[in-house]
Design a protein around this motif. Structure first.
Motif, PDB file in Angstrom:
ATOM      1  N   PRO A  51      11.894   2.126  -3.980  1.00 16.92           N
ATOM      2  CA  PRO A  51      11.050   2.738  -5.011  1.00 16.92           C
ATOM      3  C   PRO A  51      11.853   3.165  -6.227  1.00 16.92           C
ATOM      4  CG  PRO A  51      11.480   4.299  -3.246  1.00 16.92           C
ATOM      5  CD  PRO A  51      12.059   3.003  -2.801  1.00 16.92           C
ATOM      6  N   SER A  52      11.179   3.203  -7.389  1.00 20.42           N
ATOM      7  CA  SER A  52      11.828   3.671  -8.606  1.00 20.42           C
ATOM      8  C   SER A  52      12.033   5.189  -8.514  1.00 20.42           C
ATOM      9  CB  SER A  52      10.970   3.326  -9.821  1.00 20.42           C
ATOM     10  OG  SER A  52       9.651   3.793  -9.623  1.00 20.42           O
ATOM     11  N   LYS A  53      12.883   5.710  -9.375  1.00 29.53           N
ATOM     12  CA  LYS A  53      13.235   7.138  -9.330  1.00 29.53           C
ATOM     13  C   LYS A  53      11.998   8.030  -9.378  1.00 29.53           C
ATOM     14  CE  LYS A  53      17.051   9.912 -11.004  1.00 29.53           C
ATOM     15  NZ  LYS A  53      18.170   9.982 -11.948  1.00 29.53           N
ATOM     16  N   GLU A  54      11.025   7.627 -10.227  1.00 28.48           N
ATOM     17  CA  GLU A  54       9.807   8.442 -10.392  1.00 28.48           C
ATOM     18  C   GLU A  54       8.940   8.453  -9.133  1.00 28.48           C
ATOM     19  OE1 GLU A  54      11.470   6.811 -13.951  1.00 28.48           O
ATOM     20  OE2 GLU A  54      10.554   5.712 -12.309  1.00 28.48           O
ATOM     21  N   ALA A  55       9.119   7.416  -8.277  1.00 30.31           N
ATOM     22  CA  ALA A  55       8.232   7.277  -7.113  1.00 30.31           C
ATOM     23  C   ALA A  55       8.859   7.747  -5.806  1.00 30.31           C
ATOM     24  CB  ALA A  55       7.815   5.810  -6.970  1.00 30.31           C
ATOM     25  N   VAL A  56      10.113   8.227  -5.876  1.00 33.32           N
ATOM     26  CA  VAL A  56      10.829   8.595  -4.647  1.00 33.32           C
ATOM     27  C   VAL A  56      10.099   9.686  -3.872  1.00 33.32           C
ATOM     28  CG1 VAL A  56      12.919   9.764  -3.800  1.00 33.32           C
ATOM     29  CG2 VAL A  56      13.118   7.798  -5.309  1.00 33.32           C
ATOM     30  N   GLU A  57       9.601  10.699  -4.598  1.00 34.75           N
ATOM     31  CA  GLU A  57       8.967  11.845  -3.912  1.00 34.75           C
ATOM     32  C   GLU A  57       7.768  11.434  -3.075  1.00 34.75           C
ATOM     33  OE1 GLU A  57       7.987  15.694  -5.694  1.00 34.75           O
ATOM     34  OE2 GLU A  57       9.807  15.424  -6.905  1.00 34.75           O
ATOM     35  N   ALA A 109      25.025   4.978   6.638  1.00 33.30           N
ATOM     36  CA  ALA A 109      23.709   4.517   6.160  1.00 33.30           C
ATOM     37  C   ALA A 109      22.780   5.667   5.763  1.00 33.30           C
ATOM     38  CB  ALA A 109      23.049   3.638   7.221  1.00 33.30           C
ATOM     39  N   ASP A 110      22.697   6.708   6.593  1.00 36.08           N
ATOM     40  CA  ASP A 110      21.782   7.817   6.286  1.00 36.08           C
ATOM     41  C   ASP A 110      22.198   8.531   5.003  1.00 36.08           C
ATOM     42  OD1 ASP A 110      20.265   7.264   8.489  1.00 36.08           O
ATOM     43  OD2 ASP A 110      21.155   8.811   9.772  1.00 36.08           O
ATOM     44  N   HIS A 111      23.497   8.736   4.841  1.00 37.31           N
ATOM     45  CA  HIS A 111      24.000   9.432   3.647  1.00 37.31           C
ATOM     46  C   HIS A 111      23.710   8.610   2.385  1.00 37.31           C
ATOM     47  CE1 HIS A 111      26.455  12.009   1.149  1.00 37.31           C
ATOM     48  NE2 HIS A 111      27.113  10.936   0.716  1.00 37.31           N
ATOM     49  N   LEU A 112      23.918   7.288   2.475  1.00 34.03           N
ATOM     50  CA  LEU A 112      23.645   6.395   1.341  1.00 34.03           C
ATOM     51  C   LEU A 112      22.184   6.518   0.916  1.00 34.03           C
ATOM     52  CD1 LEU A 112      24.723   3.990  -0.488  1.00 34.03           C
ATOM     53  CD2 LEU A 112      23.715   2.481   1.219  1.00 34.03           C
ATOM     54  N   TYR A 113      21.286   6.516   1.900  1.00 28.17           N
ATOM     55  CA  TYR A 113      19.850   6.587   1.606  1.00 28.17           C
ATOM     56  C   TYR A 113      19.488   7.935   0.979  1.00 28.17           C
ATOM     57  CZ  TYR A 113      14.907   5.366   2.228  1.00 28.17           C
ATOM     58  OH  TYR A 113      13.585   5.043   2.013  1.00 28.17           O
ATOM     59  N   ALA A 114      20.051   9.004   1.539  1.00 23.11           N
ATOM     60  CA  ALA A 114      19.722  10.352   1.049  1.00 23.11           C
ATOM     61  C   ALA A 114      20.202  10.569  -0.376  1.00 23.11           C
ATOM     62  CB  ALA A 114      20.341  11.401   1.979  1.00 23.11           C
ATOM     63  N   THR A 115      21.323   9.947  -0.747  1.00 26.46           N
ATOM     64  CA  THR A 115      21.902  10.218  -2.068  1.00 26.46           C
ATOM     65  C   THR A 115      21.565   9.169  -3.128  1.00 26.46           C
ATOM     66  OG1 THR A 115      23.954   9.171  -1.310  1.00 26.46           O
ATOM     67  CG2 THR A 115      23.848  11.574  -1.177  1.00 26.46           C
ATOM     68  N   HIS A 116      21.165   7.955  -2.706  1.00 30.24           N
ATOM     69  CA  HIS A 116      20.994   6.875  -3.696  1.00 30.24           C
ATOM     70  C   HIS A 116      19.599   6.244  -3.737  1.00 30.24           C
ATOM     71  CE1 HIS A 116      25.097   6.783  -5.107  1.00 30.24           C
ATOM     72  NE2 HIS A 116      25.521   6.871  -3.852  1.00 30.24           N
ATOM     73  N   LEU A 117      18.640   6.811  -2.993  1.00 26.45           N
ATOM     74  CA  LEU A 117      17.279   6.263  -3.046  1.00 26.45           C
ATOM     75  C   LEU A 117      16.713   6.427  -4.455  1.00 26.45           C
ATOM     76  CD1 LEU A 117      14.940   4.998  -1.415  1.00 26.45           C
ATOM     77  CD2 LEU A 117      14.086   7.318  -1.009  1.00 26.45           C
ATOM     78  N   GLY A 118      16.173   5.321  -5.000  1.00 26.40           N
ATOM     79  CA  GLY A 118      15.613   5.359  -6.351  1.00 26.40           C
ATOM     80  C   GLY A 118      16.629   5.038  -7.423  1.00 26.40           C
ATOM     81  N   GLU A 119      17.906   4.889  -7.027  1.00 24.37           N
ATOM     82  CA  GLU A 119      18.964   4.531  -7.991  1.00 24.37           C
ATOM     83  C   GLU A 119      19.598   3.213  -7.545  1.00 24.37           C
ATOM     84  OE1 GLU A 119      21.339   8.036  -7.762  1.00 24.37           O
ATOM     85  OE2 GLU A 119      19.931   9.234  -8.932  1.00 24.37           O
ATOM     86  N   LEU A 120      20.629   3.305  -6.686  1.00 18.70           N
ATOM     87  CA  LEU A 120      21.223   2.077  -6.144  1.00 18.70           C
ATOM     88  C   LEU A 120      20.202   1.363  -5.251  1.00 18.70           C
ATOM     89  CD1 LEU A 120      23.865   0.365  -5.700  1.00 18.70           C
ATOM     90  CD2 LEU A 120      24.234   1.764  -3.667  1.00 18.70           C
ATOM     91  N   LEU A 121      19.474   2.152  -4.465  1.00 19.99           N
ATOM     92  CA  LEU A 121      18.469   1.584  -3.542  1.00 19.99           C
ATOM     93  C   LEU A 121      17.092   1.673  -4.206  1.00 19.99           C
ATOM     94  CD1 LEU A 121      19.711   3.181  -0.186  1.00 19.99           C
ATOM     95  CD2 LEU A 121      20.323   0.960  -1.153  1.00 19.99           C
ATOM     96  N   THR A 122      16.709   0.618  -4.870  1.00 20.77           N
ATOM     97  CA  THR A 122      15.425   0.602  -5.578  1.00 20.77           C
ATOM     98  C   THR A 122      14.776  -0.771  -5.449  1.00 20.77           C
ATOM     99  OG1 THR A 122      14.374   0.982  -7.727  1.00 20.77           O
ATOM    100  CG2 THR A 122      16.548   0.013  -7.773  1.00 20.77           C
ATOM    101  N   HIS A 158       0.815  -1.220   0.000  1.00 15.91           N
ATOM    102  CA  HIS A 158       0.000   0.000   0.000  1.00 15.91           C
ATOM    103  C   HIS A 158       0.848   1.269   0.000  1.00 15.91           C
ATOM    104  CE1 HIS A 158      -3.544  -2.440   0.431  1.00 15.91           C
ATOM    105  NE2 HIS A 158      -2.973  -3.056   1.441  1.00 15.91           N
ATOM    106  N   PHE A 159       2.165   1.118   0.050  1.00 11.42           N
ATOM    107  CA  PHE A 159       3.032   2.293   0.162  1.00 11.42           C
ATOM    108  C   PHE A 159       3.969   2.457  -1.021  1.00 11.42           C
ATOM    109  CE2 PHE A 159       1.684   0.950   4.300  1.00 11.42           C
ATOM    110  CZ  PHE A 159       1.272   2.125   4.889  1.00 11.42           C
ATOM    111  N   ILE A 160       3.882   1.541  -1.976  1.00  8.67           N
ATOM    112  CA  ILE A 160       4.789   1.680  -3.110  1.00  8.67           C
ATOM    113  C   ILE A 160       4.010   1.911  -4.395  1.00  8.67           C
ATOM    114  CG2 ILE A 160       6.488   0.205  -1.954  1.00  8.67           C
ATOM    115  CD1 ILE A 160       5.985  -1.888  -4.063  1.00  8.67           C
TER     116      ILE A 160
END
Length: 368
Positions: A309-315, A294-307, A229-231
């Motif tokens: 959510p996809s890039k379009e869905a990060v917001e 960990a926090d820096h990785l998430y802030a900079t790579h969410l939707g790219e390395l960490l997917t 329900h969140f993705i």
């Protein structure tokens, strides 16, 4: 049959021909078919397109409340890969004193080395903790057709000529299960619409049985605490594994972090070097990093390395919130509802598990 009496064989909703934006719409030409299907089911079945619907959980619960006022056998279907997330809390309120068979679907996703008898014992124990003592517990795979014949025989045996209600939360494979049973018994192909989108069945679907009784497919209860329900809808298929889950093992030192795509995170805080076994869909990458990074990785790579959510869905993806656990004893699972679980051995160990705000995260007896 008049239009007033026509219902969609795919989702059970009453058919209407006036408003294409409302549920149950079908063009008039569709009514000429012996088994009419609404436009929503047609598009879902043929194009894998989902149309949002206006039904709420309260609507679904009203439909289910009627079960307690009748004498029937209840078949409760759960997703064995998301047992806790797919459990309907307070099921007894709906079903009254009616007997229950508990069916664990998607058993083909568990590693082949896991013994069926052990899983059934585990399901009985978990059900008891939820306050349910079923007549019988069965394991099936609706997708592969495993265990369907036995399930059909057991349902017939236990129902004693009464009606049968098949209940479950959304996306446990309830409608696929009924389609399989129909195929087993009648040779008919798929009748009920099935998909990996939550909430496909919208009303009671009645299937007549030989002796005049009826098998009912009920709408799935929406468990809002499941990851689905969140993705974004485009990422949903990644949460619906089709193949056996391969356990992934990580040797973690204290103050190391695992990311499950960008959907969830596990910080291993204390307990010495330890083996952590992850049961997460194979399509989701797991990344290890140091806790301080960990926090820096998430802030900079969410939707790219960490997917996902996809890039379009990060917001639109909600922020992850922490849940702290101390694991004692031999073996426990930390469960991320609708995503999977990790097994932690030989406590005491301290971990922090992160998931979107309303996704349930909990600890249980180890399944495997």
């Amino acid at each position: 049959m008049s239009l007033d009496e026509k219902v969609c064989v795919g989702c059970g909703v009453k058919i209407q021909t006036e408003d294409p934006s409302e549920i149950g719409y079908a063009p008039k030409a569709a009514l000429e078919k012996e088994q009419p299907i609404c436009q929503r089911c047609f598009r879902l079945k043929h194009y894998n397109e989902i149309q949002d619907v206006s039904l709420t959980n309260e609507d679904f619960l009203k439909i289910l409340h009627g079960i307690g006022n009748t004498k029937a056998l209840v078949v409760k279907v759960v997703d064995i890969f998301d047992f806790n997330g797919s459990w309907i809390n307070g099921i007894q309120r709906f079903i009254g004193y009616n007997p229950v068979i508990l069916i664990g679907n998607k058993a083909d996703l568990l590693p082949k080395s896991v013994k069926k008898e052990k899983v059934i014992r585990w399901m009985k124990r978990e059900a008891k903790e939820y306050g349910l003592t079923p007549l019988d517990v069965l394991l099936i795979s609706s997708e592969k057709g495993h265990g369907i014949k036995e399930a059909a025989e057991q349902i017939d045996h236990y129902r004693n000529g009464e009606n049968v209600y098949v209940v479950g939360c959304t996306n446990v494979g309830k409608s696929t299960f009924i389609n399989r049973i129909l195929k087993e018994v009648t040779g008919e192909g798929d009748i009920i619409t099935t998909s990996h989108y939550p909430g496909t069945t919208l009303n009671l679907i009645e299937i007549p049985l030989d002796d005049g009784a009826v098998l009912y497919d009920t709408p799935g209860i929406i468990n809002d605490h499941q990851m689905a329900h969140f993705i974004d809808k485009r990422d949903l298929k990644l949460l619906s594994p089709k193949k056996e889950i391969k356990p992934r093992v990580f040797q973690l030192n204290e103050r190391q972090t695992l990311y499950f795509g960008g959907l969830a995170r596990l910080d291993y805080i204390k307990g010495g070097r330890s083996s952590i076994v992850c049961y997460i869909p194979n399509s989701i990458d797991i990344h290890r990093t140091k806790l301080e990074k960990a926090d820096h990785l998430y802030a900079t790579h969410l939707g790219e390395l960490l997917t996902p959510p996809s890039k379009e869905a990060v917001e639109s993806f909600p922020e992850l919130v922490p849940h702290e656990f101390t694991i004692n004893g031999k073996k426990k699972d930390i469960v991320f509802s609708g995503l999977g679980w990790v097994t932690i051995h030989n406590g005491p160990k301290r971990v922090v598990a992160y998931a979107p705000k309303d996704v349930h995260v909990g600890v249980r007896h180890s399944l495997i």
